[in-house]
Design a protein around this motif. Structure first.
Motif, PDB file in Angstrom:
ATOM      1  N   MET A   1      33.989  54.561  35.033  1.00 26.57           N
ATOM      2  CA  MET A   1      34.323  54.140  33.138  1.00 26.57           C
ATOM      3  C   MET A   1      34.082  55.007  32.282  1.00 26.57           C
ATOM      4  SD  MET A   1      35.868  51.761  31.408  1.00 26.57           S
ATOM      5  CE  MET A   1      35.633  51.396  29.619  1.00 26.57           C
ATOM      6  N   PRO A   2      32.373  55.940  33.698  1.00 27.40           N
ATOM      7  CA  PRO A   2      31.589  57.226  32.162  1.00 27.40           C
ATOM      8  C   PRO A   2      33.256  58.271  32.529  1.00 27.40           C
ATOM      9  CG  PRO A   2      30.387  56.584  33.478  1.00 27.40           C
ATOM     10  CD  PRO A   2      31.465  55.253  34.304  1.00 27.40           C
ATOM     11  N   ASP A   3      34.001  58.542  33.066  1.00 29.38           N
ATOM     12  CA  ASP A   3      35.008  59.439  33.282  1.00 29.38           C
ATOM     13  C   ASP A   3      36.002  59.045  32.196  1.00 29.38           C
ATOM     14  OD1 ASP A   3      33.242  60.575  34.970  1.00 29.38           O
ATOM     15  OD2 ASP A   3      34.285  60.595  36.759  1.00 29.38           O
ATOM     16  N   ALA A   4      36.523  58.302  31.867  1.00 33.37           N
ATOM     17  CA  ALA A   4      37.490  57.182  31.177  1.00 33.37           C
ATOM     18  C   ALA A   4      36.601  57.517  30.011  1.00 33.37           C
ATOM     19  CB  ALA A   4      37.970  56.114  31.452  1.00 33.37           C
ATOM     20  N   GLU A   5      35.196  57.355  29.349  1.00 30.46           N
ATOM     21  CA  GLU A   5      34.992  57.397  28.587  1.00 30.46           C
ATOM     22  C   GLU A   5      34.922  59.260  28.137  1.00 30.46           C
ATOM     23  OE1 GLU A   5      31.367  55.882  25.418  1.00 30.46           O
ATOM     24  OE2 GLU A   5      31.969  55.011  27.903  1.00 30.46           O
ATOM     25  N   ALA A   6      34.456  60.147  28.993  1.00 32.32           N
ATOM     26  CA  ALA A   6      34.273  60.889  28.525  1.00 32.32           C
ATOM     27  C   ALA A   6      35.830  61.643  28.331  1.00 32.32           C
ATOM     28  CB  ALA A   6      33.376  61.793  29.557  1.00 32.32           C
ATOM     29  N   ALA A   7      36.885  61.604  28.899  1.00 25.46           N
ATOM     30  CA  ALA A   7      38.568  61.871  29.170  1.00 25.46           C
ATOM     31  C   ALA A   7      38.918  61.327  27.568  1.00 25.46           C
ATOM     32  CB  ALA A   7      39.364  61.790  29.865  1.00 25.46           C
ATOM     33  N   GLY A   8      38.047  60.268  26.927  1.00 28.46           N
ATOM     34  CA  GLY A   8      38.660  59.902  25.330  1.00 28.46           C
ATOM     35  C   GLY A   8      38.127  60.181  24.706  1.00 28.46           C
ATOM     36  N   THR A   9      36.867  60.618  24.866  1.00 32.20           N
ATOM     37  CA  THR A   9      36.569  61.364  23.959  1.00 32.20           C
ATOM     38  C   THR A   9      36.642  63.151  23.863  1.00 32.20           C
ATOM     39  OG1 THR A   9      34.012  59.988  24.207  1.00 32.20           O
ATOM     40  CG2 THR A   9      34.218  62.446  23.218  1.00 32.20           C
ATOM     41  N   ARG A  10      37.045  63.516  24.583  1.00 30.00           N
ATOM     42  CA  ARG A  10      37.410  65.135  24.965  1.00 30.00           C
ATOM     43  C   ARG A  10      38.881  65.239  24.564  1.00 30.00           C
ATOM     44  NH1 ARG A  10      35.483  65.061  29.892  1.00 30.00           N
ATOM     45  NH2 ARG A  10      37.454  64.768  30.855  1.00 30.00           N
ATOM     46  N   ARG A  11      40.025  63.847  24.107  1.00 29.59           N
ATOM     47  CA  ARG A  11      41.236  63.322  23.771  1.00 29.59           C
ATOM     48  C   ARG A  11      41.300  63.258  22.331  1.00 29.59           C
ATOM     49  NH1 ARG A  11      42.905  60.683  28.136  1.00 29.59           N
ATOM     50  NH2 ARG A  11      42.336  59.030  26.857  1.00 29.59           N
ATOM     51  N   LEU A  12      39.964  62.624  21.795  1.00 25.77           N
ATOM     52  CA  LEU A  12      39.693  62.428  20.196  1.00 25.77           C
ATOM     53  C   LEU A  12      39.099  64.240  19.533  1.00 25.77           C
ATOM     54  CD1 LEU A  12      38.044  59.233  20.066  1.00 25.77           C
ATOM     55  CD2 LEU A  12      39.919  59.691  18.697  1.00 25.77           C
ATOM     56  N   GLU A  13      38.171  65.238  20.366  1.00 23.24           N
ATOM     57  CA  GLU A  13      38.100  66.391  19.661  1.00 23.24           C
ATOM     58  C   GLU A  13      39.341  67.199  19.634  1.00 23.24           C
ATOM     59  OE1 GLU A  13      35.315  67.515  22.753  1.00 23.24           O
ATOM     60  OE2 GLU A  13      33.225  66.506  21.977  1.00 23.24           O
ATOM     61  N   GLN A  14      39.889  67.261  20.601  1.00 21.65           N
ATOM     62  CA  GLN A  14      41.028  68.239  20.243  1.00 21.65           C
ATOM     63  C   GLN A  14      42.241  67.422  19.474  1.00 21.65           C
ATOM     64  OE1 GLN A  14      42.657  67.551  24.556  1.00 21.65           O
ATOM     65  NE2 GLN A  14      41.474  69.167  25.238  1.00 21.65           N
ATOM     66  N   ALA A  15      42.046  66.161  19.445  1.00 23.94           N
ATOM     67  CA  ALA A  15      43.112  65.594  17.763  1.00 23.94           C
ATOM     68  C   ALA A  15      42.240  65.867  16.479  1.00 23.94           C
ATOM     69  CB  ALA A  15      42.992  64.361  17.933  1.00 23.94           C
ATOM     70  N   VAL A  16      41.050  65.749  16.684  1.00 18.86           N
ATOM     71  CA  VAL A  16      40.418  65.943  15.254  1.00 18.86           C
ATOM     72  C   VAL A  16      40.335  67.787  14.707  1.00 18.86           C
ATOM     73  CG1 VAL A  16      37.888  66.949  14.356  1.00 18.86           C
ATOM     74  CG2 VAL A  16      38.575  64.364  15.256  1.00 18.86           C
ATOM     75  N   ARG A  17      40.770  68.529  15.729  1.00 23.73           N
ATOM     76  CA  ARG A  17      40.520  70.034  16.415  1.00 23.73           C
ATOM     77  C   ARG A  17      41.951  70.706  15.576  1.00 23.73           C
ATOM     78  NH1 ARG A  17      37.287  70.632  20.830  1.00 23.73           N
ATOM     79  NH2 ARG A  17      39.379  70.815  22.231  1.00 23.73           N
ATOM     80  N   ALA A  18      43.095  69.527  16.143  1.00 26.79           N
ATOM     81  CA  ALA A  18      44.536  69.644  15.376  1.00 26.79           C
ATOM     82  C   ALA A  18      44.522  69.520  14.196  1.00 26.79           C
ATOM     83  CB  ALA A  18      44.854  69.531  16.488  1.00 26.79           C
ATOM     84  N   ALA A  19      44.067  68.665  13.851  1.00 33.46           N
ATOM     85  CA  ALA A  19      43.729  68.353  12.353  1.00 33.46           C
ATOM     86  C   ALA A  19      42.991  68.655  11.147  1.00 33.46           C
ATOM     87  CB  ALA A  19      43.651  66.623  12.641  1.00 33.46           C
ATOM     88  N   GLU A  20      42.187  69.567  12.277  1.00 34.20           N
ATOM     89  CA  GLU A  20      41.679  70.284  11.202  1.00 34.20           C
ATOM     90  C   GLU A  20      42.301  71.603  10.877  1.00 34.20           C
ATOM     91  OE1 GLU A  20      37.295  69.539  12.360  1.00 34.20           O
ATOM     92  OE2 GLU A  20      38.109  70.781  13.066  1.00 34.20           O
ATOM     93  N   GLN A  21      42.728  71.781  11.610  1.00 33.57           N
ATOM     94  CA  GLN A  21      43.518  73.219  11.503  1.00 33.57           C
ATOM     95  C   GLN A  21      44.569  73.214  10.466  1.00 33.57           C
ATOM     96  OE1 GLN A  21      42.995  76.233  12.747  1.00 33.57           O
ATOM     97  NE2 GLN A  21      44.489  77.625  12.105  1.00 33.57           N
ATOM     98  N   ALA A  22      45.891  72.348  11.419  1.00 36.33           N
ATOM     99  CA  ALA A  22      46.177  71.346   9.526  1.00 36.33           C
ATOM    100  C   ALA A  22      46.436  71.774   8.448  1.00 36.33           C
ATOM    101  CB  ALA A  22      47.751  69.995  10.878  1.00 36.33           C
ATOM    102  N   LEU A  23      45.960  70.659   8.733  1.00 38.16           N
ATOM    103  CA  LEU A  23      44.938  70.127   7.011  1.00 38.16           C
ATOM    104  C   LEU A  23      43.871  71.942   6.404  1.00 38.16           C
ATOM    105  CD1 LEU A  23      43.660  68.652   4.783  1.00 38.16           C
ATOM    106  CD2 LEU A  23      41.484  68.029   5.423  1.00 38.16           C
ATOM    107  N   ILE A  24      43.781  72.446   7.215  1.00 36.79           N
ATOM    108  CA  ILE A  24      43.266  73.812   6.604  1.00 36.79           C
ATOM    109  C   ILE A  24      44.749  74.598   6.169  1.00 36.79           C
ATOM    110  CG2 ILE A  24      41.591  75.666   7.023  1.00 36.79           C
ATOM    111  CD1 ILE A  24      39.850  74.529   8.867  1.00 36.79           C
TER     112      ILE A  24
END
Length: 262
Positions: free
Chosen positions: A1-24
């Motif tokens: 379960m911790p691995d799945a949670e970490a993987a979900g967090t990484r996906r969220l981080e990637q989504a945030v970085r992509a959204a930040e780049q597009a917004l900027i």
């Protein structure tokens, strides 16, 4: 379960970085267009303002001549309305405020008074390095990343300077601001969970994009913005075309006025 949670967090981080780049990138496009609209508006006023004023004056004189001939109360009313639309001539001090330096008239003032073409304001084309610096500063120093009001105020004042430097295409100033930010105080870490922070960041990015889209739409729908979009690569040529049309209207109205006065 911790691995799945970490993987979900990484996906969220990637989504945030992509959204930040597009917004900027979107912010850069909107800010660049805003600066060009501002520059074009100033040049439009300098180049065509006197022609519009002349047309208003001719309309008033024609309406007054018609009213003087007919004596019709309705014509008199129209003449008063037309005269009311004419902008009064400014005082000499107001007319030349900011145009006189130690050597006399500025180049723009001298060009207008001698009917030579007015030099257009420089078009802002930020370099790739300026864009990179602006993106980094916008990402790192935005006020919405602050943990408290004091930090929000500090970031807000800083971003105002960043926007001004970018609007001027001043790469050196942006580099100095980047150094200043790197040496400055950092806001305290947020206590919320990482996932909560990321979700909140995505929500803010979405709201910010909606705000920027509204700003872009307002710029594009403005009279100056619409004209600029008609000829983004040759705004000076568009001004010359409009000037020719206005000059033709002036000649036509002067002929009409002469007929009425004879």
């Amino acid at each position: 379960m911790p691995d799945a949670e970490a993987a979900g967090t990484r996906r969220l981080e990637q989504a945030v970085r992509a959204a930040e780049q597009a917004l900027i990138e979107f912010e850069i496009a909107v800010e660049t267009f805003r600066v060009e609209v501002e520059n074009f508006s100033r040049l439009h006023h300098q180049r065509l303002g006197p022609m519009y004023s002349r047309l208003d004056e001719l309309d008033a004189q024609i309406a007054e001549a018609v009213a003087a001939r007919s004596g019709d109360p309705e014509d008199v009313r129209r003449a008063r309305e037309a005269r009311g639309l004419v902008m009064p001539m400014p005082e000499v001090e107001e007319l030349f405020f900011g145009w006189v330096d130690s050597e006399g008239l500025s180049p723009e003032a001298a060009a207008m008074l001698t009917e030579r073409p007015v030099q257009p304001p420089p078009r802002v084309r930020p370099s790739e390095e300026a864009r990179r610096l602006y993106r980094e500063l916008a990402r790192n120093a935005h006020p919405d990343l602050a943990a408290d009001e004091a930090e929000r105020a500090r970031r807000g004042e800083f971003i105002v300077r960043v926007n001004a430097a970018y609007a001027a295409g001043d790469e050196a100033a942006l580099r100095e601001l980047a150094d200043e930010w790197a040496a400055g105080p950092r806001s305290p870490e947020r206590r919320a969970g990482r996932s909560d922070e990321l979700y909140a960041r995505l929500e803010w990015l979405a709201e910010r994009k909606e705000l920027l889209a509204a700003m872009a739409a307002e710029l594009e729908s403005s009279a100056i913005g619409a004209m600029l979009k008609m000829a983004p690569d040759d705004p000076d040529g568009l001004l010359e075309e409009i000037a020719e049309q206005l000059l033709a209207q002036v000649a036509e109205k002067e002929t009409r006025l002469a007929e009425l006065l004879n």
